[in-house]
Write a protein that holds these residues in place. Structure first.
Motif, PDB file in Angstrom:
ATOM      1  N   PRO A  59      -7.814 -54.114 -78.512  1.00 34.29           N
ATOM      2  CA  PRO A  59      -9.220 -54.492 -78.585  1.00 34.29           C
ATOM      3  C   PRO A  59      -9.405 -55.913 -79.100  1.00 34.29           C
ATOM      4  O   PRO A  59     -10.316 -56.611 -78.692  1.00 34.29           O
ATOM      5  N   ARG A  60      -8.491 -56.368 -79.999  1.00 31.54           N
ATOM      6  CA  ARG A  60      -8.654 -57.677 -80.592  1.00 31.54           C
ATOM      7  C   ARG A  60      -8.617 -58.782 -79.539  1.00 31.54           C
ATOM      8  O   ARG A  60      -9.291 -59.783 -79.650  1.00 31.54           O
ATOM      9  N   ARG A  61      -7.749 -58.609 -78.547  1.00 33.28           N
ATOM     10  CA  ARG A  61      -7.622 -59.659 -77.567  1.00 33.28           C
ATOM     11  C   ARG A  61      -8.505 -59.383 -76.364  1.00 33.28           C
ATOM     12  O   ARG A  61      -8.594 -60.174 -75.461  1.00 33.28           O
ATOM     13  N   ALA A  62      -9.134 -58.219 -76.387  1.00 34.39           N
ATOM     14  CA  ALA A  62      -9.866 -57.818 -75.188  1.00 34.39           C
ATOM     15  C   ALA A  62     -10.902 -58.861 -74.785  1.00 34.39           C
ATOM     16  O   ALA A  62     -10.974 -59.241 -73.630  1.00 34.39           O
ATOM     17  N   PHE A  63     -11.630 -59.359 -75.799  1.00 34.66           N
ATOM     18  CA  PHE A  63     -12.739 -60.238 -75.442  1.00 34.66           C
ATOM     19  C   PHE A  63     -12.259 -61.473 -74.683  1.00 34.66           C
ATOM     20  O   PHE A  63     -12.765 -61.803 -73.626  1.00 34.66           O
ATOM     21  N   GLY A  64     -11.231 -62.149 -75.223  1.00 38.72           N
ATOM     22  CA  GLY A  64     -10.711 -63.351 -74.578  1.00 38.72           C
ATOM     23  C   GLY A  64     -10.269 -63.085 -73.158  1.00 38.72           C
ATOM     24  O   GLY A  64     -10.591 -63.839 -72.236  1.00 38.72           O
ATOM     25  N   ASP A  65      -9.553 -61.993 -72.961  1.00 38.73           N
ATOM     26  CA  ASP A  65      -9.032 -61.713 -71.631  1.00 38.73           C
ATOM     27  C   ASP A  65     -10.120 -61.316 -70.651  1.00 38.73           C
ATOM     28  O   ASP A  65     -10.118 -61.729 -69.501  1.00 38.73           O
ATOM     29  N   VAL A  66     -11.059 -60.509 -71.155  1.00 39.09           N
ATOM     30  CA  VAL A  66     -12.161 -60.111 -70.279  1.00 39.09           C
ATOM     31  C   VAL A  66     -12.955 -61.345 -69.871  1.00 39.09           C
ATOM     32  O   VAL A  66     -13.289 -61.543 -68.695  1.00 39.09           O
ATOM     33  N   ALA A  67     -13.199 -62.222 -70.849  1.00 33.05           N
ATOM     34  CA  ALA A  67     -13.954 -63.436 -70.545  1.00 33.05           C
ATOM     35  C   ALA A  67     -13.192 -64.295 -69.553  1.00 33.05           C
ATOM     36  O   ALA A  67     -13.759 -64.822 -68.585  1.00 33.05           O
ATOM     37  N   TYR A 104      -8.060 -67.336 -60.339  1.00 33.90           N
ATOM     38  CA  TYR A 104      -8.420 -65.960 -59.973  1.00 33.90           C
ATOM     39  C   TYR A 104      -7.529 -65.469 -58.837  1.00 33.90           C
ATOM     40  O   TYR A 104      -6.976 -64.374 -58.887  1.00 33.90           O
ATOM     41  N   LEU A 105      -7.384 -66.315 -57.794  1.00 32.65           N
ATOM     42  CA  LEU A 105      -6.602 -65.895 -56.621  1.00 32.65           C
ATOM     43  C   LEU A 105      -5.159 -65.591 -57.000  1.00 32.65           C
ATOM     44  O   LEU A 105      -4.572 -64.631 -56.519  1.00 32.65           O
ATOM     45  N   ALA A 106      -4.577 -66.442 -57.854  1.00 37.69           N
ATOM     46  CA  ALA A 106      -3.167 -66.260 -58.184  1.00 37.69           C
ATOM     47  C   ALA A 106      -2.955 -65.113 -59.163  1.00 37.69           C
ATOM     48  O   ALA A 106      -1.961 -64.390 -59.088  1.00 37.69           O
ATOM     49  N   GLU A 107      -3.897 -64.933 -60.099  1.00 34.13           N
ATOM     50  CA  GLU A 107      -3.644 -63.988 -61.193  1.00 34.13           C
ATOM     51  C   GLU A 107      -4.263 -62.614 -60.970  1.00 34.13           C
ATOM     52  O   GLU A 107      -3.642 -61.604 -61.271  1.00 34.13           O
ATOM     53  N   PHE A 108      -5.504 -62.603 -60.495  1.00 29.46           N
ATOM     54  CA  PHE A 108      -6.208 -61.319 -60.436  1.00 29.46           C
ATOM     55  C   PHE A 108      -6.473 -60.835 -59.013  1.00 29.46           C
ATOM     56  O   PHE A 108      -6.665 -59.660 -58.791  1.00 29.46           O
ATOM     57  N   GLY A 109      -6.528 -61.776 -58.087  1.00 27.54           N
ATOM     58  CA  GLY A 109      -6.995 -61.407 -56.751  1.00 27.54           C
ATOM     59  C   GLY A 109      -5.892 -61.293 -55.728  1.00 27.54           C
ATOM     60  O   GLY A 109      -6.106 -61.515 -54.550  1.00 27.54           O
ATOM     61  N   LYS A 110      -4.669 -60.977 -56.168  1.00 29.21           N
ATOM     62  CA  LYS A 110      -3.558 -60.959 -55.220  1.00 29.21           C
ATOM     63  C   LYS A 110      -3.772 -59.956 -54.111  1.00 29.21           C
ATOM     64  O   LYS A 110      -3.542 -60.228 -52.949  1.00 29.21           O
ATOM     65  N   THR A 111      -4.188 -58.757 -54.509  1.00 29.04           N
ATOM     66  CA  THR A 111      -4.288 -57.710 -53.503  1.00 29.04           C
ATOM     67  C   THR A 111      -5.728 -57.269 -53.263  1.00 29.04           C
ATOM     68  O   THR A 111      -5.999 -56.571 -52.310  1.00 29.04           O
ATOM     69  N   ALA A 158       1.125 -62.776 -77.010  1.00 32.70           N
ATOM     70  CA  ALA A 158       0.005 -63.651 -76.666  1.00 32.70           C
ATOM     71  C   ALA A 158      -0.928 -62.937 -75.701  1.00 32.70           C
ATOM     72  O   ALA A 158      -0.471 -62.193 -74.842  1.00 32.70           O
ATOM     73  N   PRO A 159      -2.226 -63.104 -75.879  1.00 31.35           N
ATOM     74  CA  PRO A 159      -3.146 -62.549 -74.885  1.00 31.35           C
ATOM     75  C   PRO A 159      -3.029 -63.329 -73.569  1.00 31.35           C
ATOM     76  O   PRO A 159      -2.514 -64.440 -73.553  1.00 31.35           O
ATOM     77  N   TYR A 160      -3.525 -62.694 -72.515  1.00 32.38           N
ATOM     78  CA  TYR A 160      -3.353 -63.257 -71.177  1.00 32.38           C
ATOM     79  C   TYR A 160      -3.899 -64.672 -71.071  1.00 32.38           C
ATOM     80  O   TYR A 160      -3.255 -65.563 -70.532  1.00 32.38           O
ATOM     81  N   TRP A 161      -5.106 -64.869 -71.618  1.00 33.60           N
ATOM     82  CA  TRP A 161      -5.719 -66.192 -71.446  1.00 33.60           C
ATOM     83  C   TRP A 161      -4.949 -67.268 -72.193  1.00 33.60           C
ATOM     84  O   TRP A 161      -4.836 -68.392 -71.731  1.00 33.60           O
ATOM     85  N   LYS A 162      -4.335 -66.888 -73.315  1.00 37.84           N
ATOM     86  CA  LYS A 162      -3.554 -67.882 -74.055  1.00 37.84           C
ATOM     87  C   LYS A 162      -2.280 -68.215 -73.300  1.00 37.84           C
ATOM     88  O   LYS A 162      -1.813 -69.349 -73.302  1.00 37.84           O
ATOM     89  N   MET A 163      -1.714 -67.170 -72.659  1.00 37.87           N
ATOM     90  CA  MET A 163      -0.532 -67.397 -71.839  1.00 37.87           C
ATOM     91  C   MET A 163      -0.860 -68.408 -70.734  1.00 37.87           C
ATOM     92  O   MET A 163      -0.113 -69.352 -70.491  1.00 37.87           O
ATOM     93  N   MET A 164      -2.031 -68.214 -70.098  1.00 37.64           N
ATOM     94  CA  MET A 164      -2.412 -69.125 -69.008  1.00 37.64           C
ATOM     95  C   MET A 164      -2.570 -70.547 -69.528  1.00 37.64           C
ATOM     96  O   MET A 164      -1.985 -71.488 -68.999  1.00 37.64           O
ATOM     97  N   LEU A 165      -3.368 -70.694 -70.587  1.00 44.71           N
ATOM     98  CA  LEU A 165      -3.686 -72.034 -71.078  1.00 44.71           C
ATOM     99  C   LEU A 165      -2.469 -72.712 -71.685  1.00 44.71           C
ATOM    100  O   LEU A 165      -2.212 -73.891 -71.462  1.00 44.71           O
ATOM    101  N   GLY A 166      -1.691 -71.963 -72.450  1.00 47.38           N
ATOM    102  CA  GLY A 166      -0.618 -72.590 -73.206  1.00 47.38           C
ATOM    103  C   GLY A 166       0.676 -72.738 -72.434  1.00 47.38           C
ATOM    104  O   GLY A 166       1.461 -73.637 -72.706  1.00 47.38           O
ATOM    105  N   VAL A 167       0.917 -71.834 -71.489  1.00 46.50           N
ATOM    106  CA  VAL A 167       2.230 -71.837 -70.838  1.00 46.50           C
ATOM    107  C   VAL A 167       2.145 -72.066 -69.331  1.00 46.50           C
ATOM    108  O   VAL A 167       2.740 -72.989 -68.790  1.00 46.50           O
ATOM    109  N   ILE A 168       1.371 -71.215 -68.662  1.00 50.81           N
ATOM    110  CA  ILE A 168       1.435 -71.218 -67.196  1.00 50.81           C
ATOM    111  C   ILE A 168       0.843 -72.501 -66.607  1.00 50.81           C
ATOM    112  O   ILE A 168       1.442 -73.125 -65.726  1.00 50.81           O
TER     113      ILE A 168
END
Lengths: 321, 282
Positions: A17-25, B94-101, B179-189
């Motif tokens: 849940p802690r990271r949910a917001f960032g990822d959902v956004a 979006y296309l590369a990460e979430f919209g593949k299929t 790392a959360p997904y968005w941090k992975m994208m911004l920091g690494v990918i």
């Protein structure tokens, strides 16, 4: 920033849940922009349609079949522009398709390994030259050559037909078609080359092993295998040629007349827009021009849509020509 | 396959076709050299110090330059990129990460591929209708938006391709660290894909910097230095068009100079980004 490792074997989208917001956004924002591209297309169709409503109301379906284009009496019809677009495109394709397939063949099969890359890059550079430079070159270099050599020659040979008669001014439908051909050759050639390269080596080698000549391999293996891809490439070139503006505007002659002769000046949808849009005074005039743009957008959209379908089918795994 | 076909005839046909195909390739090369040669020969004679530093001169008057148009084109292109790059990068993500299929992904991909080749003049008409008319005058912004619309699908598709090239292990390693997904994208990918994405953006810039049709009735043109993007703005391609179509010889010479400048910049940018891309793809 202490955090325990997740135990999922798959990449989680949003679990704790802690990271949910960032990822959902993050997902929501990127999805929003992706949807934005669809909305952009929708907006283009909607705005063009809304602004051409005045012309559609005034002229109805007759807009497409009337050859009148008179800003003074405010009578507008798209026939001349549509015809000009189609004729110049057909000329371009007649020249460009055989040449492009020849080039693609050379690049994919015949050329020695060493010169393949430089030749391929050269062809792709032709595609990068801005279209206005093609147009300018067509007007100042090609058009004089046309009126001095090619048009007299064609006029002498086929002058008895209506297609090659009349004054040989250099500019006109034929020159526009040739400049367009020059512009789309690199597109068709490089896509066709890629299609040829996708033909599995085993197929080609089996044929060579049976004693087939290079041409026979091309004719009986590569072209049938890549048929859809080649259609895609041609449709791509077609889509480009239909909507090309600057290369055509310089050399087509900009005359709103229907004429059998390919030497005669004409107009395409794109060249009409380029020449008259800023001068359009009066709502009906402007609306008619927008309607022309809508017609062009619809045609190219369909053609390019087909092109993408063909090309996708070609590259989809397990597909055969 | 028939065995008794005359071999000599087959070999002859083969040689003929190979000859024609080689001829076609040589013809393509010849055209490239011819066009570039003409542009260079006629263009270089117009290019001097004044060309880069002075305002246009009225027809018949000696000297003058296209300094305002050069600056204008640079500004328009940068403004277009500022709009298109964030838009395209996020949509491509979006296309590369979430919209593949997903269906949405397929639809966006399809529409982008069509928009890449859509007639640029129609995009100019669109920008005129949604920006010039409501604003009440031609403006640099309208031109920048038109160019941005052309750039967006190109940036979107290259971003997608470049993100897909990033090895899966890199993602797994980052996520395994918690790392959360968005941090992975911004920091690494994004960092891993940065070179490829930048060159993709450069290719898109090269493409729009030579565009004329979408600017004809958005940015229009101007003989003056620009003061704000809310006014018509001088740019190289529309200037080229007006000058080349003019009856004045010195304007036509100036147009060749502009053609040389545009062509050489676009080709240099294209070649440069291709070289980087090719090195990266290997």
């Amino acid at each position: 920033m202490s955090r325990t490792a997740t135990s999922e074997s798959q990449i989680p989208e949003a679990t704790a849940p802690r990271r949910a917001f960032g990822d959902v956004a993050f997902k929501a924002i990127t999805t929003g922009f992706a949807v934005g591209i669809l909305l952009l297309l929708g907006a283009m169709f909607f705005v063009l349609w809304r602004e051409s409503a005045l012309a559609i109301e005034a002229f109805g379906p007759g807009f497409l079949t009337s050859a009148k284009w008179n800003p003074v009496t405010e009578k507008f019809g798209a026939l001349v522009a549509i015809t000009g677009t189609l004729v110049s495109t057909v000329i371009a394709l007649l020249v460009a398709v055989p040449v492009s397939i020849g080039i693609a063949l050379f690049l994919a099969e015949l050329a020695p390994e060493k010169i393949r890359t430089p030749f391929g890059v050269a062809i792709e550079l032709l595609a990068a030259i801005p279209s206005i430079v093609y147009g300018m070159w067509g007007l100042f270099v090609l058009a004089p050559l046309m009126s001095a050599y090619l048009q007299p020659a064609l006029g002498g040979l086929f002058g008895w037909t209506p297609f090659f008669s009349g004054p040989q001014m250099g500019i006109g439908m034929l020159t526009a078609g040739l400049v367009l051909a020059l512009m789309i050759i690199p597109f068709i050639a490089s896509v066709t080359r890629d299609v040829f390269r996708m033909v599995p080596a085993q197929l080609k080698e089996s044929a060579y092993g049976m004693g087939a000549t290079t041409w026979e391999v091309v004719k009986d293996i590569m072209i049938p295998y890549g048929r859809k891809g080649i259609y895609g490439a041609v449709f791509l070139g077609l889509g480009r040629a239909l909507g090309e503006t600057m290369a055509v505007t310089f050399v087509i002659g900009n005359a709103h007349r229907l004429n059998w002769s390919l030497f005669a000046p004409g107009n395409s949808i794109a060249s009409t827009l380029a020449n008259e849009f800023t001068e359009a005074d009066g709502d009906l005039y402007l609306s008619s021009l927008v309607a022309l743009g809508l017609v062009l957008f619809l045609i190219t959209f369909l053609i390019l849509g087909f092109a993408q379908l063909y090309l996708k089918r070609m590259s989809a795994p397990g597909s055969k020509g | 396959m028939a065995v008794h076909i005359d071999t000599r005839r087959r070999v002859l046909i083969n040689k003929l076709v190979m000859g024609v195909s080689t001829g076609a390739a040589l013809a393509g090369l010849t055209m490239l050299v011819w066009i570039l040669g003409d542009v260079a020969l006629k263009g270089l004679s117009a290019i001097n110090w004044d060309f880069f530093t002075k305002l246009p001169a009225p027809p018949g008057e000696e000297g003058g330059g296209l300094a305002n148009a050069i600056v204008g084109t640079l500004i328009l292109t940068v403004a277009a990129a500022l709009i298109a790059v964030p838009f395209g990068v996020l949509a491509g993500t979006y296309l590369a990460e979430f919209g593949k299929t997903e269906k949405l992904g397929a639809a966006v991909r399809y529409v982008s591929d069509i928009l890449v080749s859509a007639p640029s003049i129609v995009i100019g008409v669109f920008a005129y209708l949604v920006i010039v008319i409501p604003m009440g005058n031609f403006s640099g912004w309208a031109g920048a938006v038109a160019l941005a619309i052309i750039m967006i699908p190109v940036v979107t598709r290259t971003t997608e391709e470049m993100l897909r090239l990033v090895p899966i292990e890199m993602r797994e390693a980052t996520l395994a660290l918690g790392a959360p997904y968005w941090k992975m994208m911004l920091g690494v990918i994004y960092r891993a894909a940065a070179t490829g994405m930048t060159t993709g953006i450069l290719l898109a810039v090269a493409r729009v910097s030579g565009e004329t049709a979408p600017l004809l009735f958005t940015s229009l043109n101007s003989p003056y230095w620009l003061e704000s993007l809310n006014e018509p703005i001088a740019n190289l391609t529309v200037t080229l068009f007006n000058y080349a179509m003019s009856p004045y010889e010195d304007w036509q010479t100036m147009a060749w100079g502009a053609a040389f400048l545009i062509t050489s910049s676009v080709l240099a940018l294209t070649v440069f980004s291709r070289i980087i891309l090719m090195k990266r793809m290997r």
